[in-house]
Design a protein around this motif. Structure first.
Motif, PDB file in Angstrom:
ATOM      1  N   THR A  67       0.830  -1.212   0.000  1.00  0.00           N
ATOM      2  CA  THR A  67       0.000   0.000   0.000  1.00  0.00           C
ATOM      3  C   THR A  67       0.859   1.255   0.000  1.00  0.00           C
ATOM      4  O   THR A  67       0.576   2.222  -0.718  1.00  0.00           O
ATOM      5  N   LEU A  68       1.926   1.225   0.796  1.00  0.00           N
ATOM      6  CA  LEU A  68       2.828   2.373   0.874  1.00  0.00           C
ATOM      7  C   LEU A  68       3.516   2.616  -0.457  1.00  0.00           C
ATOM      8  O   LEU A  68       3.620   3.763  -0.919  1.00  0.00           O
ATOM      9  N   ARG A  69       3.983   1.547  -1.095  1.00  0.00           N
ATOM     10  CA  ARG A  69       4.645   1.674  -2.397  1.00  0.00           C
ATOM     11  C   ARG A  69       3.677   2.208  -3.456  1.00  0.00           C
ATOM     12  O   ARG A  69       4.031   3.058  -4.267  1.00  0.00           O
ATOM     13  N   ALA A  70       2.463   1.693  -3.449  1.00  0.00           N
ATOM     14  CA  ALA A  70       1.470   2.149  -4.421  1.00  0.00           C
ATOM     15  C   ALA A  70       1.153   3.633  -4.223  1.00  0.00           C
ATOM     16  O   ALA A  70       1.014   4.386  -5.193  1.00  0.00           O
ATOM     17  N   GLY A  71       1.057   4.041  -2.968  1.00  0.00           N
ATOM     18  CA  GLY A  71       0.780   5.447  -2.694  1.00  0.00           C
ATOM     19  C   GLY A  71       1.904   6.348  -3.159  1.00  0.00           C
ATOM     20  O   GLY A  71       1.664   7.409  -3.751  1.00  0.00           O
ATOM     21  N   LEU A  72       3.139   5.946  -2.902  1.00  0.00           N
ATOM     22  CA  LEU A  72       4.276   6.760  -3.321  1.00  0.00           C
ATOM     23  C   LEU A  72       4.392   6.813  -4.839  1.00  0.00           C
ATOM     24  O   LEU A  72       4.742   7.841  -5.408  1.00  0.00           O
ATOM     25  N   GLN A  73       4.119   5.698  -5.518  1.00  0.00           N
ATOM     26  CA  GLN A  73       4.202   5.698  -6.967  1.00  0.00           C
ATOM     27  C   GLN A  73       3.133   6.582  -7.592  1.00  0.00           C
ATOM     28  O   GLN A  73       3.298   7.087  -8.703  1.00  0.00           O
ATOM     29  N   SER A  74       2.028   6.793  -6.870  1.00  0.00           N
ATOM     30  CA  SER A  74       0.961   7.652  -7.396  1.00  0.00           C
ATOM     31  C   SER A  74       1.333   9.128  -7.361  1.00  0.00           C
ATOM     32  O   SER A  74       0.568   9.969  -7.837  1.00  0.00           O
ATOM     33  N   VAL A  75       2.502   9.437  -6.783  1.00  0.00           N
ATOM     34  CA  VAL A  75       2.960  10.829  -6.706  1.00  0.00           C
ATOM     35  C   VAL A  75       2.983  11.471  -8.091  1.00  0.00           C
ATOM     36  O   VAL A  75       2.660  12.649  -8.266  1.00  0.00           O
ATOM     37  N   PHE A  76       3.367  10.699  -9.112  1.00  0.00           N
ATOM     38  CA  PHE A  76       3.500  11.244 -10.459  1.00  0.00           C
ATOM     39  C   PHE A  76       2.281  10.989 -11.330  1.00  0.00           C
ATOM     40  O   PHE A  76       2.321  11.244 -12.540  1.00  0.00           O
ATOM     41  N   SER A  77       1.209  10.471 -10.751  1.00  0.00           N
ATOM     42  CA  SER A  77       0.031  10.151 -11.559  1.00  0.00           C
ATOM     43  C   SER A  77      -0.848  11.366 -11.825  1.00  0.00           C
ATOM     44  O   SER A  77      -1.773  11.296 -12.630  1.00  0.00           O
ATOM     45  N   GLY A  78      -0.589  12.454 -11.147  1.00  0.00           N
ATOM     46  CA  GLY A  78      -1.362  13.669 -11.361  1.00  0.00           C
ATOM     47  C   GLY A  78      -0.465  14.890 -11.275  1.00  0.00           C
ATOM     48  O   GLY A  78       0.758  14.787 -11.335  1.00  0.00           O
ATOM     49  N   GLY A  79      -1.083  16.051 -11.163  1.00  0.00           N
ATOM     50  CA  GLY A  79      -0.302  17.269 -11.055  1.00  0.00           C
ATOM     51  C   GLY A  79       0.276  17.467  -9.664  1.00  0.00           C
ATOM     52  O   GLY A  79      -0.062  16.753  -8.718  1.00  0.00           O
ATOM     53  N   GLU A  80       1.168  18.430  -9.542  1.00  0.00           N
ATOM     54  CA  GLU A  80       1.793  18.789  -8.271  1.00  0.00           C
ATOM     55  C   GLU A  80       2.437  17.588  -7.576  1.00  0.00           C
ATOM     56  O   GLU A  80       2.042  17.216  -6.457  1.00  0.00           O
ATOM     57  N   GLU A  82       2.106  14.735   0.889  1.00  0.00           N
ATOM     58  CA  GLU A  82       0.872  14.108   1.359  1.00  0.00           C
ATOM     59  C   GLU A  82       1.105  12.636   1.707  1.00  0.00           C
ATOM     60  O   GLU A  82       0.631  12.145   2.737  1.00  0.00           O
ATOM     61  N   GLN A  83       1.855  11.934   0.860  1.00  0.00           N
ATOM     62  CA  GLN A  83       2.135  10.523   1.124  1.00  0.00           C
ATOM     63  C   GLN A  83       3.005  10.344   2.368  1.00  0.00           C
ATOM     64  O   GLN A  83       2.828   9.386   3.126  1.00  0.00           O
ATOM     65  N   LEU A  84       3.931  11.251   2.587  1.00  0.00           N
ATOM     66  CA  LEU A  84       4.755  11.185   3.794  1.00  0.00           C
ATOM     67  C   LEU A  84       3.906  11.384   5.043  1.00  0.00           C
ATOM     68  O   LEU A  84       4.092  10.692   6.054  1.00  0.00           O
ATOM     69  N   HIS A  85       2.972  12.319   4.978  1.00  0.00           N
ATOM     70  CA  HIS A  85       2.087  12.546   6.125  1.00  0.00           C
ATOM     71  C   HIS A  85       1.209  11.320   6.384  1.00  0.00           C
ATOM     72  O   HIS A  85       0.927  10.975   7.540  1.00  0.00           O
ATOM     73  N   GLN A  86       0.780  10.648   5.312  1.00  0.00           N
ATOM     74  CA  GLN A  86      -0.050   9.457   5.480  1.00  0.00           C
ATOM     75  C   GLN A  86       0.760   8.279   6.032  1.00  0.00           C
ATOM     76  O   GLN A  86       0.204   7.388   6.687  1.00  0.00           O
ATOM     77  N   ALA A  87       2.067   8.263   5.747  1.00  0.00           N
ATOM     78  CA  ALA A  87       2.915   7.172   6.248  1.00  0.00           C
ATOM     79  C   ALA A  87       3.231   7.333   7.729  1.00  0.00           C
ATOM     80  O   ALA A  87       3.602   6.349   8.390  1.00  0.00           O
ATOM     81  N   ARG A  88       3.091   8.513   8.241  1.00  0.00           N
ATOM     82  CA  ARG A  88       3.461   8.783   9.644  1.00  0.00           C
ATOM     83  C   ARG A  88       2.714   7.893  10.631  1.00  0.00           C
ATOM     84  O   ARG A  88       3.353   7.218  11.466  1.00  0.00           O
ATOM     85  N   PRO A  89       1.370   7.809  10.611  1.00  0.00           N
ATOM     86  CA  PRO A  89       0.688   6.924  11.573  1.00  0.00           C
ATOM     87  C   PRO A  89       0.962   5.440  11.318  1.00  0.00           C
ATOM     88  O   PRO A  89       0.914   4.632  12.255  1.00  0.00           O
TER      89      PRO A  89
END
Length: 207
Positions: A156-169, A176-183
């Motif tokens: 799940t973590l890998r998929a979320g990080l890879q989605s970084v380039f799937s859209g803008g910004e 955002e992904q780093l904040h979600q990985a924190r908990p």
């Protein structure tokens, strides 16, 4: 403005990494690079094809051309093709996905070793490598961190990080992904007393 924006992002990135490390035993290092390889062979191929097409046209076109043009036009076409091939989106489209992924993984593993990320006492170092040209993110955990989290959580973590380039910004999406990985890290690797920051957040690694 560009420099100010970059500095602001870097500050927010360090804050996000620091927040993870404050709430868990994980030592996170984020490395962002413009590309994982120069891909000069792709540019040369574009140049050769452009020169060949130019020469073929001059040789078989019904018009008559000056001798100097027959010599100079293919050279000019080669230079144009070589330069065009260095446009990131065209470079990326000219390379098989398997090669892009392999190059990103090779650089990530080299950064992990040379950066000493494997030297934390609890083996909880985690490298997050972002390669801009390839539009890929590779996360590489040390064995302590890898064993602490279930395999599905890493997926799940890998998929979320890879989605970084799937859209803008992509920078905002990375934060955002780093904040979600924190908990997530806090749940499986909660902090302990007198936990030290063993890896610098802004580590510079030369390969």
């Amino acid at each position: 403005m560009r420099k100010k924006s970059t500095t602001e992002f870097q500050t927010r990135l360090w804050e996000a990494v620091n927040a993870i490390e404050q709430d868990s035993r994980v030592e996170v290092v984020v490395v962002i690079r413009p590309r994982s390889e120069h891909y000069r062979d792709i540019a040369l191929l574009w140049g050769i094809v452009a020169a060949w097409l130019s020469f073929t046209y001059l040789m078989f076109a019904p018009e008559l051309f000056e001798d100097w043009l027959i010599y100079d036009a293919p050279l000019f076409a080669f230079v144009v093709g070589y330069l065009i091939a260095n446009i990131p989106c065209l470079t990326r489209l000219s390379i098989p996905q398997a090669r892009l992924r392999r190059n990103v993984e090779i650089i990530a593993r080299a950064l992990f070793q040379k950066g000493g990320i494997q030297h934390t006492r609890a083996k909880t170092g985690v490298l997050i490598y972002c390669s801009w040209l390839e539009k890929m993110v590779y996360i590489l955990p040390d064995r302590g961190a890898e064993m602490a989290l279930p395999a599905e959580e890493w997926q799940t973590l890998r998929a979320g990080l890879q989605s970084v380039f799937s859209g803008g910004e992509p920078r905002e999406r990375l934060l955002e992904q780093l904040h979600q990985a924190r908990p997530l890290f806090n749940r499986y690797l909660p902090p302990v007393a007198r936990d030290m920051n063993e890896l610098p957040d802004n580590v510079e690694i030369d390969l």
